[in-house]
Design a protein around this motif. Structure first.
Motif, PDB file in Angstrom:
ATOM      1  N   UNK A  83       9.635   2.831   4.346  1.00 34.39           N
ATOM      2  CA  UNK A  83       8.681   3.905   4.643  1.00 34.39           C
ATOM      3  C   UNK A  83       7.322   3.509   4.075  1.00 34.39           C
ATOM      4  N   UNK A  84       6.358   3.356   4.963  1.00 34.89           N
ATOM      5  CA  UNK A  84       5.001   2.998   4.527  1.00 34.89           C
ATOM      6  C   UNK A  84       4.269   4.282   4.174  1.00 34.89           C
ATOM      7  N   UNK A  85       4.052   4.449   2.894  1.00 32.77           N
ATOM      8  CA  UNK A  85       3.510   5.690   2.370  1.00 32.77           C
ATOM      9  C   UNK A  85       1.978   5.643   2.329  1.00 32.77           C
ATOM     10  N   UNK A  86       1.356   6.458   3.167  1.00 25.74           N
ATOM     11  CA  UNK A  86      -0.111   6.551   3.200  1.00 25.74           C
ATOM     12  C   UNK A  86      -0.473   8.027   3.328  1.00 25.74           C
ATOM     13  N   UNK A  87      -1.441   8.482   2.557  1.00 25.67           N
ATOM     14  CA  UNK A  87      -1.901   9.862   2.688  1.00 25.67           C
ATOM     15  C   UNK A  87      -2.491  10.061   4.078  1.00 25.67           C
ATOM     16  N   UNK A  88      -2.200  11.216   4.703  1.00 25.69           N
ATOM     17  CA  UNK A  88      -2.714  11.462   6.057  1.00 25.69           C
ATOM     18  C   UNK A  88      -4.235  11.294   6.161  1.00 25.69           C
ATOM     19  N   UNK A 142       7.242   2.116   0.281  1.00 22.60           N
ATOM     20  CA  UNK A 142       6.251   1.100  -0.073  1.00 22.60           C
ATOM     21  C   UNK A 142       4.868   1.728   0.080  1.00 22.60           C
ATOM     22  N   UNK A 143       4.011   1.511  -0.905  1.00 17.04           N
ATOM     23  CA  UNK A 143       2.649   2.033  -0.827  1.00 17.04           C
ATOM     24  C   UNK A 143       1.919   1.318   0.310  1.00 17.04           C
ATOM     25  N   UNK A 144       1.599   2.070   1.361  1.00 19.77           N
ATOM     26  CA  UNK A 144       0.958   1.476   2.537  1.00 19.77           C
ATOM     27  C   UNK A 144      -0.553   1.522   2.477  1.00 19.77           C
ATOM     28  N   UNK A 145      -1.092   2.015   1.355  1.00 18.26           N
ATOM     29  CA  UNK A 145      -2.551   2.170   1.281  1.00 18.26           C
ATOM     30  C   UNK A 145      -3.243   0.957   0.651  1.00 18.26           C
ATOM     31  N   UNK A 146      -2.449   0.018   0.178  1.00 17.97           N
ATOM     32  CA  UNK A 146      -3.011  -1.195  -0.435  1.00 17.97           C
ATOM     33  C   UNK A 146      -3.250  -2.244   0.661  1.00 17.97           C
ATOM     34  N   UNK A 147      -3.955  -3.345   0.351  1.00 19.42           N
ATOM     35  CA  UNK A 147      -4.239  -4.328   1.403  1.00 19.42           C
ATOM     36  C   UNK A 147      -2.979  -4.821   2.119  1.00 19.42           C
ATOM     37  N   UNK A 148      -3.172  -5.119   3.397  1.00 23.13           N
ATOM     38  CA  UNK A 148      -2.050  -5.499   4.256  1.00 23.13           C
ATOM     39  C   UNK A 148      -1.180  -6.607   3.678  1.00 23.13           C
ATOM     40  N   UNK A 149      -1.824  -7.594   3.023  1.00 20.17           N
ATOM     41  CA  UNK A 149      -1.080  -8.744   2.480  1.00 20.17           C
ATOM     42  C   UNK A 149      -0.160  -8.306   1.344  1.00 20.17           C
ATOM     43  N   UNK A 150      -0.614  -7.299   0.574  1.00 17.67           N
ATOM     44  CA  UNK A 150       0.206  -6.799  -0.536  1.00 17.67           C
ATOM     45  C   UNK A 150       1.418  -6.051   0.007  1.00 17.67           C
ATOM     46  N   UNK A 151       1.173  -5.244   1.035  1.00 13.00           N
ATOM     47  CA  UNK A 151       2.279  -4.526   1.678  1.00 13.00           C
ATOM     48  C   UNK A 151       3.272  -5.545   2.230  1.00 13.00           C
ATOM     49  N   UNK A 152       2.707  -6.553   2.885  1.00 17.37           N
ATOM     50  CA  UNK A 152       3.529  -7.575   3.549  1.00 17.37           C
ATOM     51  C   UNK A 152       4.499  -8.258   2.581  1.00 17.37           C
ATOM     52  N   UNK A 153       4.001  -8.580   1.393  1.00 20.64           N
ATOM     53  CA  UNK A 153       4.859  -9.252   0.406  1.00 20.64           C
ATOM     54  C   UNK A 153       6.054  -8.398   0.023  1.00 20.64           C
ATOM     55  N   UNK A 154       5.797  -7.109  -0.169  1.00 24.21           N
ATOM     56  CA  UNK A 154       6.893  -6.217  -0.552  1.00 24.21           C
ATOM     57  C   UNK A 154       7.884  -6.041   0.589  1.00 24.21           C
ATOM     58  N   UNK A 155       7.361  -5.933   1.788  1.00 20.66           N
ATOM     59  CA  UNK A 155       8.217  -5.775   2.964  1.00 20.66           C
ATOM     60  C   UNK A 155       9.117  -7.000   3.114  1.00 20.66           C
ATOM     61  N   UNK A 156       8.532  -8.186   2.916  1.00 19.78           N
ATOM     62  CA  UNK A 156       9.309  -9.428   3.020  1.00 19.78           C
ATOM     63  C   UNK A 156      10.471  -9.447   2.044  1.00 19.78           C
ATOM     64  N   UNK A 157      10.176  -9.079   0.805  1.00 21.18           N
ATOM     65  CA  UNK A 157      11.206  -9.141  -0.229  1.00 21.18           C
ATOM     66  C   UNK A 157      12.343  -8.169   0.072  1.00 21.18           C
TER      67      UNK A 157
END
Ligand code: Z5A
Ligand code: MG
Length: 211
Positions: free
Chosen positions: A134-139, A177-192
């Motif tokens: 779940x990519x968590x981003x404030x509306x 996963x915090x979806x509000x941080x830069x895409x590359x940071x999200x990507x790393x967590x998603x990969x793991x």
């Protein structure tokens, strides 16, 4: 039973509010897994290619009007028509990275005011994901990403209700996963998360959504 020597594939779903980055992250995860030599396919719901999907697509584009229960059941039917193919891919060892699934179906329809138990019922018996990211981003933050229509205020209010329903659907397969941080940071967590899931579920039975 895993149908291939290497074990079955994983059913990995990405969920989140509009503009939370699901499609971007699905694409990135897919190319990462392909690069690792992992048998993977990217799927999305709604699948607009089928005849049911074309009805959904016309509704979303405001080219047709359908009552709330009717469109809810069409979204569900759109998953049911892919269930057997989904099962055979997974048993054959292919991991599926899926952009939206039953959780979108329930959260969006419930946010329109339909009874949540009624919304869940047609999803029972579809394949249960091994992992829901779940990519968590404030509306409000998601709205700033653009692509929102003229009725922004209304949309943000609606998205807040969707977020509440998503919250109520969380179970043990969910990772937020915090979806509000830069895409590359999200990507790393998603990969793991995805890599762990793929190795853990190889010998696990596929199960059905049961809610
Ligand atoms: N729906 C339903 O009611 N019932 C169901 O059963 C199902 C769906 C399955 C269409 O879905 C509608 O169907 C949707 C729910 C409903 N409705 N609404 N409203 P869709 O999947 O076709 O919607 P979409 O328009 O393709 O995707 P999306 O959800 O709006 O966006 P997203 O895929 O989450 O985000 P994105 O396209 O990857 O990124 C959006 C923008 O943000 C883009 O400019 C990116 O470059 C940017 N972005 C992404 N990540 C970041 C980060 N980390 N930082 C900064 N900027 C970022
Ligand atoms: Mg998308």
């Amino acid at each position: 039973n895993a149908g291939s020597k290497g074990g079955r594939g994983a059913l990995i779903v990405l969920e989140g509010l509009d503009r939370s980055g699901k499609s971007s992250q699905c694409a990135r995860l897919l190319s990462f897994l392909e690069g690792k030599g992992c048998a993977t396919e990217g799927w999305r719901f709604p699948d607009r290619e089928t005849s049911v999907g074309k009805m959904i697509s016309a509704y979303l584009a405001n080219e047709s009007q359908l009552d709330d229960r009717t469109i809810h059941l069409l979204f569900s039917a759109n998953r049911w028509e892919k269930r057997s193919l989904m099962e055979s891919k997974l048993l054959g060892g292919t991991t599926l990275v899926v952009d939206r699934y039953s959780y979108s179906g329930v959260a969006f329809s419930a946010a329109k005011g339909l009874d949540i138990e009624w919304c869940k019922a047609p999803e029972v018996g579809l394949l249960a994901p091994d992992l829901v990211i779940y990519l968590d981003v404030q509306p409000e933050k998601a709205a700033e990403r653009g692509g929102y229509g003229g009725e922004r205020y209304e949309r943000v209010e609606f998205q807040k209700r969707v977020a509440e329903y998503y919250h109520s659907l969380r179970d043990s397969t969910w990772k937020v996963v915090d979806g509000s941080v830069p895409m590359e940071t999200v990507e790393e967590q998603v990969r793991e998360l995805a890599m762990n899931c793929i190795s853990e579920c190889k010998e696990k039975q596929l199960t059905n959504l049961s809610w």
